[in-house]
Design a protein around this motif. Structure first.
Motif: not given
Length: 216
Positions: A93, A142, A146, A150
């Motif tokens: 991140e 990462q 994500r 999502d």
């Protein structure tokens, strides 16, 4: 040999012993020249106004202005300077934020050896990028996290409820906090479990932490 252009380096780290150690390693290379060092981002910004610098080596976690914030400022004020982050942490991140917000050219862990650091500096100076394999692995993880987050399509309200659940609030307390009915909270909880493919509060909170919905 005297005609070789020396790559001008600046280095900032809030631990002087780290600076001293890296300087001892790099001064042996006749193509490199450390022209400025500092123990704080504020001081480094001052020095960059006084010295011509090709590459900035910066720590990431520092008191005051962090390496991330410094990198953003340097990119804005001194766009020709290329930035390499040196850190004890390779959290995806953080790396991703520095790439996206400050367009850094490299990221290495402080455990790296002399030759790899020198190679990284020279590659970045020549217009390339250098990210250690471990860092690339973290970036891949990462990106995966994500994508999964999502894909869950959690609403802002559902994320709020997850945060409150982590604080051990009951459905009634959450309803009072968000000014909604207990029945609505319960409906949200069922939808959250379904979307995250979890079966209970413990597994949900574990999922939420790994996907950065909650921290700590």
């Amino acid at each position: 040999m005297n005609n070789i252009y020396k790559i001008k380096l600046a280095m900032v780290d809030d631990h002087q012993i780290v600076i001293d150690g890296i300087m001892a390693l790099l001064r042996e290379d006749k193509e490199l020249d450390i022209v400025a060092t500092a123990n704080s981002s504020t001081r480094m910004l001052q020095l960059l106004q006084q010295h011509e610098v090709d590459i900035l080596l910066t720590d990431v976690v520092m008191e005051g202005i962090s390496g991330q914030q410094l990198a953003k400022e340097v990119r804005k004020l001194f766009p020709s300077i290329k930035i390499i982050a040196l850190s004890m942490s390779g959290v995806g991140e953080i790396v991703e934020e520095m790439i996206n917000d400050a367009d850094i050219s490299g990221y290495l862990l402080k455990q790296t050896g002399k030759q790899e650091l020198v190679d990284a500096i020279k590659k970045v100076y020549s217009g390339g990028q250098y990210f250690q394999p471990k860092i690339l692995d973290e970036l891949a993880k990462q990106a995966e996290v994500r994508t999964e987050t999502d894909a869950a399509h959690l609403t802002s309200r559902e994320k709020e409820i997850i945060v409150l659940l982590e604080k051990n609030l009951s459905s009634k307390e959450i309803a009072e906090t968000l000014f909604i009915s207990v029945r609505t909270v319960e409906t949200h909880r069922k939808n959250i479990l379904k979307k995250t493919d979890t079966t209970n509060l413990l597994s949900l909170l574990k999922w939420a932490k790994s996907h950065k919905i909650i921290t700590g």
